[in-house]
Design an enzyme around this catalytic site. Structure first.
Site, short mmCIF file in Angstrom:
data_model
loop_
_atom_site.label_atom_id
_atom_site.label_comp_id
_atom_site.label_asym_id
_atom_site.label_seq_id
_atom_site.Cartn_x
_atom_site.Cartn_y
_atom_site.Cartn_z
CG ASN A 1 108.53 10.01 -63.36
OD1 ASN A 1 108.46 10.45 -64.49
ND2 ASN A 1 107.59 9.83 -62.33
CG HIS B 1 103.93 17.55 -57.51
ND1 HIS B 1 103.95 16.97 -56.32
CD2 HIS B 1 103.75 16.68 -58.47
CE1 HIS B 1 103.61 15.64 -56.50
NE2 HIS B 1 103.38 15.64 -57.88
CD GLU C 1 106.57 21.12 -60.35
OE1 GLU C 1 107.09 20.40 -61.15
OE2 GLU C 1 105.81 21.21 -59.67
CB SER D 1 105.93 16.92 -62.76
OG SER D 1 104.72 17.70 -62.42
CG ASP E 1 109.95 19.63 -56.55
OD1 ASP E 1 110.58 18.78 -57.18
OD2 ASP E 1 108.90 19.29 -56.20
CG HIS F 1 109.95 15.61 -62.94
ND1 HIS F 1 109.76 14.37 -63.02
CD2 HIS F 1 109.26 15.90 -62.03
CE1 HIS F 1 108.67 13.88 -62.59
NE2 HIS F 1 108.21 15.08 -61.86
CE LYS G 1 108.99 12.20 -59.80
NZ LYS G 1 108.61 11.97 -58.36
C1 LIG Z 1 107.68 18.08 -59.06
C2 LIG Z 1 107.41 16.75 -57.99
N1 LIG Z 1 107.82 16.99 -56.77
C3 LIG Z 1 107.34 16.19 -56.01
C4 LIG Z 1 106.74 14.79 -56.14
C5 LIG Z 1 106.46 13.77 -55.26
O1 LIG Z 1 107.73 13.10 -55.19
P1 LIG Z 1 107.55 11.46 -54.54
O2 LIG Z 1 106.95 10.71 -55.63
O3 LIG Z 1 108.78 11.23 -54.10
O4 LIG Z 1 106.36 11.58 -53.48
C6 LIG Z 1 106.69 14.61 -57.53
C7 LIG Z 1 106.27 13.33 -58.13
O5 LIG Z 1 105.60 12.89 -58.54
C8 LIG Z 1 106.88 15.56 -58.59
O6 LIG Z 1 106.50 15.34 -59.86
#
Ligand SMILES: Cc1ncc(COP(=O)(O)O)c(C=O)c1O
Length: 396
Positions: A49, A146, A187, A191, A216, A219, A247
């Site tokens: 990422n 997520h 989101e 993701s 969120d 990405h 990321k």
């Molecule tokens: C949409 C989304 N939110 C939150 C996270 C979690 O973030 P982190 O890897 O900083 O714990 C991810 C990571 O994989 C994600 O894809």
């Protein structure tokens, strides 16, 4: 000596193996700034990422090292004790400006932010309105959110309504059926599918029902929106924006941005912020440098977008679904777990790492290679990738 507990653990692992769903950790090597396998063979990483290649940018790595030397490797305390330094507050201020919000708060990870901010927000009103159950919050969550958002929603111990993916009519109908406080979580870029939420319409629907909107941007931060400020940057009416720094920022950690009142309140009420050690200086240094670099990286963002579009077109020509992807995340949907593992192995034989994404991360029957385009992918590498995909994935 093995216990009955170990026997049960092994039985469960064997069941996962039978379903081609068992996961194993694998240690990659790093050579000349890129991944390599156990034999030192270079691999092109299509599962990272690090969309702008910032984790290896000299300004980012130098500032991380410099801040470690100057401020120490770790802050030996949580934020409300002595873990907040002048550099912590300065980075938060820069993050808030980057996101165009009054204030921002750093978190140890995106998972920790989602898993603890959402339950904290669901309890909003319980200090002044203790015992007033009419104020109980209901959470409305996109079905593809997520795992950390799902975790947060469950931890909130309040009713959770899951709306069909990006189906805002469904959300509208669900919101209409609830009279109390409401929180909508989505989101901005999904993701595993690489598609986007319609944030403009979502904000209108949330406002019509008086719902708090939580977005969120894991990405999208750094890679999408004006100057990489995320998709929420161009949309009024979003109350809470979170994003990750591990990321496109090439660093680690996460942030929540919003009004001053929101950040002050989370500082007092969010367990995942209060009861954990602060982010360490080298990470803050990396984030600080990334914040300087990201706004000026339009050329890299344009290259990523063009390459992702080329990849989608090539997969479509082979009859392989890329779902509704319009971003740097391009899913090549294979279907069965075993076939996806075979496709991943075929790519790796040709020097490309694309980890197979299987249930429970994605729905049964939709296992895929999640191909993530980043700005360090060269034109010859992309040409070769398209040739390898054409040769190794079955035409549909
Ligand atoms: C949409 C989304 N939110 C939150 C996270 C979690 O973030 P982190 O890897 O900083 O714990 C991810 C990571 O994989 C994600 O894809």
């Amino acid at each position: 000596m093995d216990s009955a507990f170990d026997d049960l653990l092994r039985e469960e692992l064997e069941a996962l193996e039978t379903r081609a769903q068992r996961r194993r950790l694998r240690g990659f090597g790093v050579m000349d700034g890129g991944l390599c396998d156990g034999n030192g063979r270079p691999l092109v990483d299509l599962s990272s990422n690090d969309y702008l290649g910032l984790s290896r940018h000299p300004l980012v790595t130098t500032r991380a090292a410099e801040w470690a030397r100057r401020h120490g490797a770790g802050p030996p305390a949580s934020r409300l004790v002595t873990g907040t330094r002048d550099i912590t507050l300065a980075v938060e201020e820069k993050l808030a400006a980057f996101k165009g919000r009054e204030a921002a708060l750093l978190f140890s990870s995106g998972f920790q932010a989602n898993a603890t901010v959402i339950p904290a927000l669901a309890r909003l009103g319980t200090i002044v309105g203790a015992g007033n159950t009419a104020n109980a919050t209901a959470i409305f969550s996109d079905e593809l959110n997520h795992a950390s958002i799902i975790h947060g929603a469950r931890a909130a111990r309040c009713p959770v309504h899951v709306f069909r993916h990006n189906d805002l009519d469904h959300l509208d109908a669900l919101l209409a059926g609830h009279a109390g406080r409401k929180l909508v979580a989505t989101e901005s870029v999904f993701s595993m599918d690489g598609d986007r939420a319609d944030l403009g319409r979502l904000a209108q629907v949330a406002a019509r029902h008086g719902a708090l909107l939580y977005v969120d941007e894991a990405h999208a931060t750094g890679i999408l929106g004006p100057q990489g400020r995320g998709l929420a940057a161009a949309v009024p009416g979003i109350d809470v924006v979170m994003g990750t720094l591990g990321k496109a920022f090439g660093a680690f950690g996460a942030y929540v941005a919003g009004s001053r009142a929101l950040i002050d309140w989370l500082t007092n009420r969010c367990s995942g912020f209060i009861f954990t050690t602060a982010l360490p200086p080298p990470v803050l240094g990396a984030v600080d440098a990334a914040l300087e670099l990201v706004p000026g990286m339009d050329a890299e963002r344009a290259r990523v977008a063009a390459n992702a579009q080329r990849l989608r077109a090539a997969l479509a020509a082979q009859g392989i679904s890329t779902l509704a992807s319009t971003t740097q995340i391009v899913p090549a949907v294979i279907g069965a777990e075993a076939d996806t593992l075979a496709a991943s192995a075929a790519l790796e034989a040709e020097g490309f790492v694309a980890v197979a994404i299987r249930p429970p991360t994605v729905a049964a029957g939709s296992s895929r290679l999640r191909l993530a385009i980043n700005s360090t992918l060269t034109a010859p590498e992309l040409d070769r990738l398209l040739a390898v995909l054409a040769a190794s994935l079955p035409r549909r």
